[in-house]
Write a protein that holds these residues in place. Structure first.
Motif, PDB file in Angstrom:
ATOM      1  N   CYS A   1      -7.829 -15.908  28.895  1.00 44.44           N
ATOM      2  CA  CYS A   1      -7.802 -15.228  27.597  1.00 44.44           C
ATOM      3  C   CYS A   1      -8.867 -14.147  27.478  1.00 44.44           C
ATOM      4  CB  CYS A   1      -8.005 -16.231  26.463  1.00 44.44           C
ATOM      5  SG  CYS A   1      -6.685 -17.403  26.330  1.00 44.44           S
TER       6      CYS A   1
ATOM      7  N   TRP B   1     -15.759 -19.379  26.491  1.00 47.32           N
ATOM      8  CA  TRP B   1     -15.125 -18.470  25.531  1.00 47.32           C
ATOM      9  C   TRP B   1     -16.110 -17.415  25.031  1.00 47.32           C
ATOM     10  CZ3 TRP B   1      -9.986 -18.723  24.538  1.00 47.32           C
ATOM     11  CH2 TRP B   1      -9.330 -19.903  24.925  1.00 47.32           C
TER      12      TRP B   1
ATOM     13  N   GLN C   1     -19.358 -11.160  22.341  1.00 52.18           N
ATOM     14  CA  GLN C   1     -19.912 -10.868  21.008  1.00 52.18           C
ATOM     15  C   GLN C   1     -21.012  -9.817  21.041  1.00 52.18           C
ATOM     16  OE1 GLN C   1     -20.493 -13.663  22.600  1.00 52.18           O
ATOM     17  NE2 GLN C   1     -22.599 -14.297  22.393  1.00 52.18           N
TER      18      GLN C   1
ATOM     19  N   ALA D   1     -10.213  -6.492  18.189  1.00 49.24           N
ATOM     20  CA  ALA D   1     -11.216  -7.130  17.335  1.00 49.24           C
ATOM     21  C   ALA D   1     -11.319  -8.633  17.575  1.00 49.24           C
ATOM     22  CB  ALA D   1     -10.905  -6.855  15.869  1.00 49.24           C
ATOM     23  N   TRP D   2     -10.219  -9.252  18.072  1.00 48.43           N
ATOM     24  CA  TRP D   2     -10.279 -10.702  18.239  1.00 48.43           C
ATOM     25  C   TRP D   2     -11.232 -11.105  19.346  1.00 48.43           C
ATOM     26  CZ3 TRP D   2      -9.072 -12.536  23.035  1.00 48.43           C
ATOM     27  CH2 TRP D   2      -8.270 -11.743  23.861  1.00 48.43           C
ATOM     28  N   LEU D   3     -11.500 -10.188  20.277  1.00 47.11           N
ATOM     29  CA  LEU D   3     -12.294 -10.562  21.445  1.00 47.11           C
ATOM     30  C   LEU D   3     -13.740 -10.899  21.064  1.00 47.11           C
ATOM     31  CD1 LEU D   3     -11.448 -10.710  24.471  1.00 47.11           C
ATOM     32  CD2 LEU D   3     -12.482  -8.487  24.733  1.00 47.11           C
TER      33      LEU D   3
ATOM     34  N   ALA E   1     -14.708 -11.507  18.111  1.00 44.17           N
ATOM     35  CA  ALA E   1     -14.659 -12.522  17.059  1.00 44.17           C
ATOM     36  C   ALA E   1     -14.575 -13.924  17.656  1.00 44.17           C
ATOM     37  CB  ALA E   1     -13.460 -12.265  16.145  1.00 44.17           C
ATOM     38  N   VAL E   2     -13.680 -14.097  18.634  1.00 49.61           N
ATOM     39  CA  VAL E   2     -13.551 -15.413  19.279  1.00 49.61           C
ATOM     40  C   VAL E   2     -14.845 -15.759  20.002  1.00 49.61           C
ATOM     41  CG1 VAL E   2     -12.369 -16.661  21.124  1.00 49.61           C
ATOM     42  CG2 VAL E   2     -11.056 -15.289  19.519  1.00 49.61           C
TER      43      VAL E   2
ATOM     44  N   THR F   1     -17.536 -16.771  17.570  1.00 49.65           N
ATOM     45  CA  THR F   1     -17.280 -18.115  17.054  1.00 49.65           C
ATOM     46  C   THR F   1     -17.691 -19.159  18.077  1.00 49.65           C
ATOM     47  OG1 THR F   1     -15.350 -17.128  16.019  1.00 49.65           O
ATOM     48  CG2 THR F   1     -15.524 -19.522  15.950  1.00 49.65           C
TER      49      THR F   1
END
Lengths: 237, 419
Positions: A21, B187, B191, B200-202, B204-205, B208
């Motif tokens: 991912c 993961w 950041q 943007a999800w990259l 963000a994940v 987190t």
């Protein structure tokens, strides 16, 4: 869990999914990214369309000058350690309104500098986003040094000759000092008196420095985005 | 940074891994010649890499700045070493598996995985575009949280119970923290690039995940605290325990800083500033290096058969290092915030940002000088030990001369020497 086989299996699955991912997917997306043509459609259809002046062009346009070589010099000299090349959106910083980071060099930025997007780095093997902002952002440095080539070389040769507070190292090894021939080279640096070489000598950029300057002058990451990317509504004219 | 990571952290880490794996599996080190040869190759690779950067052949990838010809050398020599650790584990005499062994195994596998993946994508496949910096950040962050943290924790899970003289407080908690770390950490990473031209999800994940990593940290800190509870006097006396204990605190501080910088509100000011170096350096120095010193103070007397010469020198080493790494962390955070705040005004050039952080950076050089002094003393001490010029007396060297009422605990501290 005392068996090595089970341990390795579980550990492996813990590693593989995030690697897919966070590494493989973004990489595949970059490999598949294509240049986008600006679309000129009849306003009557109601579909979004791009500015007529962009007709026949595509985004991002090819980078001018000796880009690949300059990019390599930029990478090897470690420029990314202190210079970024990205304009963050307004939720993540003030970059879009920062004086001199966009097209305008003087006064308040009236039209916000466009934030950088993935397509802006399409032609690069490794996007030089940078690691720290010890120096100013260079996403649109091409505008800053337009018609000021000597300034750019001076920044590289002796940064504190331009800005006394600069913490940048000098890159004197990208320049050579040699005896003047005739009236001297066009490229010879116009140095302040304390740095000027002895009478009859001149300081000229090497081909590496010229490639680097070409690269920096080409940094203009604010080409208008095609509506097929932004999805903007057509403007009423 | 590259020299510090590949030139110090990995050698120290590998040394501790080899010794500890052999000890915990109750076997002899298998194939020592391969290990030594591979170790030399590793050193050659790092030297070539550092010279390559200085000669102008570096790359722009974070923590992968070595020229691209170096990575196969490092990968192969590391694999040659850890393969024998895994063999040792597989051939161990039956018995309980200690939590330290899990961490050691995880470290054995994580570095080849991370290094191979990052180098395959960045140096072999190439054309990474904006995914490139994200992959490099993923790699750098995980070298910290998926290699250094497991090695450091393996050492602290070994040394704390050994010196305190009782088992880990809760085995369930330890195993929960282990799997939490291993499952969440891969993961994290991207950041660093909040607001960058990435999906943007990259970030963000990744952010987190970095914040979720506080859960295993909490579990580990709680476990360590409860294990040491009631024996805090030993932290004052035993060099290994004191360094290890400080290292564990460093782990918590590093993780909290990393989690804070992952939040969008703060990242506005800290993104691309010195504050990110504060996380990296406190991870490498305050946590990992201090823990490794603890392990070295424990292991070396058992290898050379003589005791550390002087408690005073250990005290000097500890306090100067401690002072320096707290200063490093605080100064870099302060420099980062003042730098970020100065850069957050629209009409100033970078002069504000540079001049505001200048004082902190001068302080930083002082902190490094402290580290040089502390490590010079340590190096001299260690060299004497390796030459077997240490004390031949039976009792372990303590930081302070022990008071009479400590004698009961002294028995416990020396117990490791016989095992």
């Amino acid at each position: 869990m005392n068996s090595l086989k089970n341990f390795v299996l579980i550990l492996g699955s813990c590693f593989v999914v995030p690697t897919y991912c966070m590494v493989a997917r973004p990489y595949a997306a970059e490999r598949n990214r294509q240049t986008v043509r600006y679309v000129m459609e009849d306003p009557g259809s109601g579909k979004p369309f791009d500015d007529g002046a962009l007709k026949g062009l595509s985004y991002p346009s090819a980078f001018p000058g000796d880009r690949k070589r300059g990019e390599l010099v930029y990478a090897r000299e470690g420029c990314v350690q202190c210079h970024t090349q990205l304009i963050r959106p307004d939720y993540a910083g003030i970059d879009q309104f920062k004086k001199g980071w966009g097209r305008d060099q003087e006064g308040k930025t009236v039209v916000p500098t466009r934030q950088t997007v993935m397509w802006d780095y399409l032609h690069e093997d490794f996007a030089m986003l940078g690691q720290r902002r010890v120096g100013p952002d260079l996403a649109n440095a091409g505008y800053r040094f337009q018609d000021k080539l000597n300034d750019l070389y001076l920044y590289l040769y002796a940064p504190r000759a331009r800005k006394a507070w600069s913490s940048s190292p000098g890159y004197k090894h990208l320049f050579i000092t040699r005896p003047k021939e005739g009236a001297g080279s066009d490229l010879a640096l116009k140095l302040p008196p304390n740095l000027a070489p002895a009478e009859g000598l001149e300081v000229v950029p090497t081909s590496e420095a010229r490639a680097l300057a070409d690269y920096v002058l080409g940094l203009k990451r604010d080409q208008p985005l095609p509506v097929s990317i932004t999805g903007a509504k057509p403007e009423s004219k | 940074m590259n020299a510090l990571v590949y030139g110090w952290a990995f050698q120290a880490g590998l040394g501790v891994m080899i010794w500890m794996m052999a000890r915990l599996c109750r076997t002899e080190v298998k194939n020592p010649i391969t290990l030594v040869v591979a170790g030399h190759f590793w050193n050659v690779g790092v030297t070539a890499g550092v010279i390559g950067i200085l000669a102008g052949y570096g790359s722009p990838m974070k923590w992968l700045e070595f020229p691209s010809m170096v990575w196969p050398i490092l990968l192969v020599s590391y694999s040659m070493i850890v393969v024998w650790l895994v063999v040792m584990f597989a051939a161990r005499s039956k018995g309980d598996v200690f939590i330290s062994q899990w961490y050691l195994l995880a470290a054995c596998f994580s570095f080849p995985w991370l290094y191979l993946t990052a180098n395959l994508f960045l140096n072999v496949f190439q054309k990474t575009g904006v995914a490139g910096p994200a992959i490099a950040s993923w790699y750098a962050n995980n070298i910290l949280f998926l290699w250094m943290v497991p090695v450091g924790l393996a050492s602290s899970y070994f040394i704390i119970p050994k010196i305190v003289g009782k088992p880990i407080h809760s085995y369930q908690l330890a195993s929960f923290a282990f799997w939490g770390l291993v499952a969440i950490s891969p993961w994290s990473g991207a950041q660093d690039l909040i607001g960058g031209p990435l999906p943007a999800w990259l970030p963000a994940v990744a952010g987190t995940a970095q914040i979720l990593l506080l859960i295993p940290v909490l579990a580990i800190a709680f476990n360590h605290y409860l294990t040491v509870k009631g024996h805090h006097r030993l932290v004052e006396l035993s060099p290994s325990l004191r360094f290890t204990f400080f290292g564990s605190i460093g782990y918590a501080i590093t993780s909290v800083c990393a989690a804070l910088l992952s939040s969008l509100t703060l990242a506005r000011y800290t993104g691309f500033s010195f504050a990110q170096d504060a996380v990296a350096l406190s991870g490498v120095y305050m946590f990992f290096t201090m823990t490794m010193f603890g392990a070295i103070y424990f292991i070396v007397p058992r290898i050379t058969g003589c005791e550390w010469i002087s408690g005073g020198r250990i005290r000097f080493h500890f306090w100067w290092s401690t002072y320096a790494c707290i200063a490093l962390c605080v100064l870099l955070l302060a420099a980062g915030f003042s730098h970020g705040a100065a850069a957050d005004t629209w009409d100033s050039d970078m002069s504000g940002a540079i001049t505001f952080s200048y004082g902190y950076l001068v302080g930083l050089i002082l902190a490094w000088l402290f580290i040089v002094a502390a490590n010079a003393v340590f190096l001299h001490h260690l060299a004497l030990m390796v030459c077997k010029r240490g004390r031949q007396a039976g009792a372990a060297t303590l930081i302070h001369p022990a008071a009479p009422y400590d004698s009961a605990e002294l028995v416990i501290t020396t117990e490791g020497a016989e095992a």
